[in-house]
Design a protein around this motif. Structure first.
Motif, PDB file in Angstrom:
ATOM      1  N   ILE A 241       0.728  -1.173   0.059  1.00 55.01           N
ATOM      2  CA  ILE A 241       0.042   0.016  -0.130  1.00 55.01           C
ATOM      3  C   ILE A 241       0.817   1.153  -0.050  1.00 55.01           C
ATOM      4  N   LEU A 242       0.461   2.075  -0.874  1.00 55.18           N
ATOM      5  CA  LEU A 242       1.127   3.369  -0.985  1.00 55.18           C
ATOM      6  C   LEU A 242       0.004   4.327  -0.190  1.00 55.18           C
ATOM      7  N   LEU A 243       0.423   5.345   0.814  1.00 55.39           N
ATOM      8  CA  LEU A 243      -0.436   5.918   1.197  1.00 55.39           C
ATOM      9  C   LEU A 243      -0.346   7.445   1.458  1.00 55.39           C
ATOM     10  N   ASP A 244      -1.001   8.288   1.086  1.00 53.56           N
ATOM     11  CA  ASP A 244      -1.023   9.685   1.392  1.00 53.56           C
ATOM     12  C   ASP A 244      -1.552   9.862   2.841  1.00 53.56           C
ATOM     13  N   TRP A 245      -0.868  10.807   3.707  1.00 50.41           N
ATOM     14  CA  TRP A 245      -1.488  11.024   5.077  1.00 50.41           C
ATOM     15  C   TRP A 245      -2.856  11.807   4.859  1.00 50.41           C
ATOM     16  N   MET A 246      -2.518  13.025   4.184  1.00 46.42           N
ATOM     17  CA  MET A 246      -3.541  14.006   4.165  1.00 46.42           C
ATOM     18  C   MET A 246      -4.743  13.580   2.960  1.00 46.42           C
ATOM     19  N   LEU A 247      -5.809  12.982   3.215  1.00 52.98           N
ATOM     20  CA  LEU A 247      -6.719  12.858   2.449  1.00 52.98           C
ATOM     21  C   LEU A 247      -7.988  13.487   2.768  1.00 52.98           C
ATOM     22  N   PRO A 248      -8.976  13.778   1.772  1.00 52.98           N
ATOM     23  CA  PRO A 248     -10.087  14.580   2.078  1.00 52.98           C
ATOM     24  C   PRO A 248     -11.157  13.896   3.122  1.00 52.98           C
ATOM     25  N   ASP A 249     -11.389  12.763   3.159  1.00 53.44           N
ATOM     26  CA  ASP A 249     -12.307  12.021   3.923  1.00 53.44           C
ATOM     27  C   ASP A 249     -11.667  11.486   5.376  1.00 53.44           C
ATOM     28  N   VAL A 250     -10.525  10.704   5.215  1.00 58.01           N
ATOM     29  CA  VAL A 250     -10.134   9.930   6.284  1.00 58.01           C
ATOM     30  C   VAL A 250      -8.503  10.058   6.238  1.00 58.01           C
ATOM     31  N   SER A 251      -7.943  10.599   7.452  1.00 64.13           N
ATOM     32  CA  SER A 251      -6.406  10.462   7.163  1.00 64.13           C
ATOM     33  C   SER A 251      -5.838   9.082   6.877  1.00 64.13           C
ATOM     34  N   GLY A 252      -4.738   9.113   6.240  1.00 61.14           N
ATOM     35  CA  GLY A 252      -3.881   7.927   5.936  1.00 61.14           C
ATOM     36  C   GLY A 252      -3.438   7.275   7.023  1.00 61.14           C
ATOM     37  N   LEU A 253      -3.032   8.178   7.920  1.00 61.15           N
ATOM     38  CA  LEU A 253      -2.740   7.513   9.277  1.00 61.15           C
ATOM     39  C   LEU A 253      -3.851   6.655   9.941  1.00 61.15           C
ATOM     40  N   GLU A 254      -5.128   6.958   9.936  1.00 60.76           N
ATOM     41  CA  GLU A 254      -6.257   6.233  10.381  1.00 60.76           C
ATOM     42  C   GLU A 254      -6.449   5.169   9.773  1.00 60.76           C
ATOM     43  N   ILE A 255      -6.277   5.191   8.395  1.00 55.86           N
ATOM     44  CA  ILE A 255      -6.412   3.931   7.482  1.00 55.86           C
ATOM     45  C   ILE A 255      -5.232   2.894   7.773  1.00 55.86           C
ATOM     46  N   CYS A 256      -4.092   3.698   8.142  1.00 57.84           N
ATOM     47  CA  CYS A 256      -2.902   2.634   8.376  1.00 57.84           C
ATOM     48  C   CYS A 256      -3.183   1.832   9.737  1.00 57.84           C
ATOM     49  N   LYS A 257      -3.712   2.750  10.820  1.00 58.25           N
ATOM     50  CA  LYS A 257      -4.159   2.237  12.149  1.00 58.25           C
ATOM     51  C   LYS A 257      -5.318   1.012  11.774  1.00 58.25           C
ATOM     52  N   TYR A 258      -6.032   1.021  10.846  1.00 58.89           N
ATOM     53  CA  TYR A 258      -7.123   0.372  10.652  1.00 58.89           C
ATOM     54  C   TYR A 258      -6.731  -0.969  10.121  1.00 58.89           C
ATOM     55  N   VAL A 259      -5.840  -0.897   9.066  1.00 63.29           N
ATOM     56  CA  VAL A 259      -5.259  -2.017   8.365  1.00 63.29           C
ATOM     57  C   VAL A 259      -4.356  -2.880   9.530  1.00 63.29           C
ATOM     58  N   ARG A 260      -3.533  -2.126  10.354  1.00 63.63           N
ATOM     59  CA  ARG A 260      -2.804  -2.717  11.140  1.00 63.63           C
ATOM     60  C   ARG A 260      -3.596  -3.793  12.111  1.00 63.63           C
ATOM     61  N   LYS A 261      -4.830  -3.517  12.401  1.00 63.35           N
ATOM     62  CA  LYS A 261      -5.334  -4.317  13.160  1.00 63.35           C
ATOM     63  C   LYS A 261      -5.656  -5.642  12.740  1.00 63.35           C
ATOM     64  N   SER A 262      -5.767  -6.030  11.272  1.00 64.69           N
ATOM     65  CA  SER A 262      -5.737  -7.263  10.752  1.00 64.69           C
ATOM     66  C   SER A 262      -4.699  -7.740   9.821  1.00 64.69           C
ATOM     67  N   SER A 263      -3.983  -6.833   9.500  1.00 69.80           N
ATOM     68  CA  SER A 263      -2.857  -7.192   8.336  1.00 69.80           C
ATOM     69  C   SER A 263      -1.553  -6.761   8.508  1.00 69.80           C
ATOM     70  N   SER A 264      -0.697  -7.560   7.953  1.00 65.25           N
ATOM     71  CA  SER A 264       0.633  -7.185   7.852  1.00 65.25           C
ATOM     72  C   SER A 264       1.163  -6.465   6.654  1.00 65.25           C
ATOM     73  N   ILE A 265       0.161  -6.129   5.665  1.00 62.72           N
ATOM     74  CA  ILE A 265       0.609  -5.746   4.390  1.00 62.72           C
ATOM     75  C   ILE A 265       1.575  -4.391   4.517  1.00 62.72           C
ATOM     76  N   PRO A 266       2.650  -4.417   3.557  1.00 62.53           N
ATOM     77  CA  PRO A 266       3.544  -3.421   4.068  1.00 62.53           C
ATOM     78  C   PRO A 266       2.938  -2.090   3.503  1.00 62.53           C
TER      79      PRO A 266
END
Length: 127
Positions: free
Chosen positions: A50-75
């Protein structure tokens, strides 16, 4: 290289430039310009990275990262304009595997992708 990469960034120029480069490198690139669409791609497409921008218009990339990390080890590599030391630390603590500040060199991005993927055997990545 091969495999799916999900790229989430709200800048159309970044989406096009990075997508075109990664396609030339042999990746299948799926793009989203808002966080929730990116999260759907991540859930439904089982990307290699995953290539992820931090500042997105609806939800931050940081929040997406935290959500993904709850169930995944995708880089995850964060591509962001936030260059402060505290920002880098916060992102790494949230689960980002690498951090690249915009503007960045595509060759360096390619090298960082190869580096991250070497550390994550396919069997270890799950969602």
């Amino acid at each position: 290289m091969e495999g799916k990469i999900v790229l989430v960034d709200d800048d159309p120029a970044i989406l096009e430039l990075v997508r075109d480069y990664l396609v030339q490198e042999g990746f299948d690139v799926l793009t989203a310009s808002i966080g929730m669409d990116g999260l759907k791609l991540i859930k439904n497409q089982a990307p290699k990275l995953i290539l992820l921008d931090w500042m997105l218009p609806d939800v931050s990339g940081l929040e997406i990262c935290k959500y993904v990390r709850k169930s995944s080890s995708i880089p995850i590599i964060m591509l962001t304009g936030r260059s402060g030391e505290a920002d880098r630390i916060m992102a790494l603590d949230a689960g980002v595997d690498d951090y690249l500040v915009k503007p960045f060199n595509l060759l360096e991005l390619g090298a960082r992708i190869r580096s991250v993927l070497r550390r994550f055997p396919k069997e270890a990545i799950r969602y």
